[in-house]
Design an enzyme around this catalytic site. Structure first.
Site: not given
Ligand SMILES: Cc1cc2nc3c(=O)[nH]c(=O)nc-3n(C[C@H](O)[C@H](O)[C@H](O)COP(=O)(O)OP(=O)(O)OC[C@H]3O[C@@H](n4cnc5c(N)ncnc54)[C@H](O)[C@@H]3O)c2cc1C
Length: 390
Positions: A364
């Site tokens: 989230e």
């Molecule tokens: C168990 C689990 C359940 C989930 N359930 C759902 C669901 O039901 N539906 C759904 O749609 N999604 C779901 N998600 C997805 C979740 O919301 C995302 O994993 C989360 O928003 C982060 O996106 P990402 O994993 O692609 O990381 P990325 O966006 O690739 O981020 C990687 C790193 O870079 C950092 N970063 C990225 N952009 C910036 C910025 N602008 N400034 C500073 N730092 C930054 C992040 O903080 C992180 O540390 C789930 C994830 C998990 C692990």
């Protein structure tokens, strides 16, 4: 200033506590040992949710929900959040954007979801679109009267038990036309690609879904074409505040267990609570939980009384999620430390809480993204929404 909870709210909190202890706690070890629950345990828990009147606590009575205000929902979720294995997800809470559905869509999706006959899962994230949803590659193109969807969605929580997905897609690949679609899981072209394993034990799964040429009707749009971000934002606001509630419940349980253990455990001839190093860990846990819970209740209280508009609530929800989830991470880590070797055993609730609370700093919107939201707010409107008092 009267900061007490009303009798009605206290009674609700007490009912949620009893439900957690009587229905959810007894399922914890089964969930941990078998990586989920048997269908008979799930069925029994499902009935218990209905008996307790804890289905759809987030929707209005007219829409088939319980009609609780935001503070009341926080009080309930705080109690549920004490349970490990994400058993708090058993009492279904249909995604809040469903309140924007048309009368026909409500009849077909929201009302049965509130009754527990259907279940949704919200699908935004993709391989290349996480923190930045404008990178979503799932497309919707018009086809006669309806639409055809193509794309792949990751981490779809409860996607295994859901029977329909709310899919965030870009019409004709244009991020300005981000739109949420109802997609029944049994439609041709909807496939589970795989079901990855995660650090936590979670009563349901988070499958990856592929949508290949999935045809939906013109009535499958939730809200309007182009309203995808607005709806998804509403979902984030609710989920972020409820993460705040659950992480505070989990933290409180971790502290209670740690205090009991520290009083009982004797080393060097004395209960370990008598060692200041341990006592100070407990003191930090208690003070940090008090601070974060006060903030959580304040935001819930303001919203419940209509003192917060939607934009302010979005700004405040990020602060709540950031502070509560980061606090919970520290509290759970200290709880493991106080429990020593036992704290590292999966049969101990503090071990499970520690492992399971990690995701609350990621999903989230990561902690970094919450800080970005708060930073934007500070630049645009100043600090008052955070530092003022209404
Ligand atoms: C168990 C689990 C359940 C989930 N359930 C759902 C669901 O039901 N539906 C759904 O749609 N999604 C779901 N998600 C997805 C979740 O919301 C995302 O994993 C989360 O928003 C982060 O996106 P990402 O994993 O692609 O990381 P990325 O966006 O690739 O981020 C990687 C790193 O870079 C950092 N970063 C990225 N952009 C910036 C910025 N602008 N400034 C500073 N730092 C930054 C992040 O903080 C992180 O540390 C789930 C994830 C998990 C692990």
């Amino acid at each position: 200033m009267d900061l007490r909870l009303s009798d009605e709210d206290l009674e609700l909190k007490e009912r949620a506590r009893a439900f957690t202890e009587n229905v959810l706690f007894p399922l914890e070890l089964e969930c941990e040992e078998h990586d989920g629950l048997s269908s008979s345990s799930l069925d029994a828990a499902h009935r218990a949710v209905l008996d307790a009147g804890f289905n759809a606590i987030n929707h209005t009575r007219e829409d088939g929900g319980q009609g609780y205000d935001l503070l009341q929902q926080i009080l309930i979720e705080q109690e549920w959040g004490k349970a490990t294995g994400a058993l708090w997800d058993i009492p279904w809470r249909p995604s809040i954007p469903l309140a924007r559905a048309t009368a026909e869509q409500k009849e077909r999706y929201l009302l049965p979801s509130c009754r527990g006959e259907r279940r949704d899962a919200y699908a935004i994230t993709e391989e290349h679109a996480g923190s930045d949803p404008s990178m979503v590659r799932t497309t919707a193109r018009r086809d006669g009267d309806g639409w055809v969807l193509d794309g792949t969605k990751w981490h779809v929580t409860a996607g295994d038990v859901a029977d329909f997905l709310l899919v965030h897609a870009h019409v004709d690949g244009d991020p300005r036309l981000a739109t949420v679609f109802f997609v029944d899981k049994d439609l041709p072209g909807v496939e589970v690609v795989r079901t990855p394993k995660y650090s936590h034990t979670f009563v349901f799964e988070h499958p990856i879904f592929a949508l290949e040429g999935v045809r939906v009707s013109s009535e499958a749009v939730l809200g309007e074409v182009g309203s995808g971000y607005e709806l998804t934002k509403e979902w984030f606001v609710e989920e972020r505040i409820m993460i705040g509630a659950r992480t505070m419940g989990a933290s409180t349980r971790a502290l209670d267990l740690s205090l009991a253990f520290a009083n009982e455990r004797v080393q060097f001839g004395d209960p370990i609570v008598s060692f200041q190093a341990v006592e100070f860990m407990l003191a930090d846990m208690a003070a940090q939980i008090m601070a974060a819970t006060s903030m959580l209740y304040r935001v819930g209280w303001q919203a419940a009384r209509g003192h917060t508009d939607r934009k302010e609530l979005h700004a405040l929800a990020s602060a709540v999620k950031l502070v509560c989830s980061e606090t919970a991470g520290r509290v759970a880590d200290a709880a493991v430390q106080i429990h020593g070797g036992r704290g590292y055993m999966r049969e101990q609730p503090v071990e499970r809480l520690w492992r399971e609370l990690r995701v609350d700093r990621i999903w989230e919107g990561t902690s970094e993204i919450q800080r970005t939201v708060i930073g934007n707010e500070l630049r645009k409107r100043g600090a008052d929404v955070y530092t003022g008092w209404v």
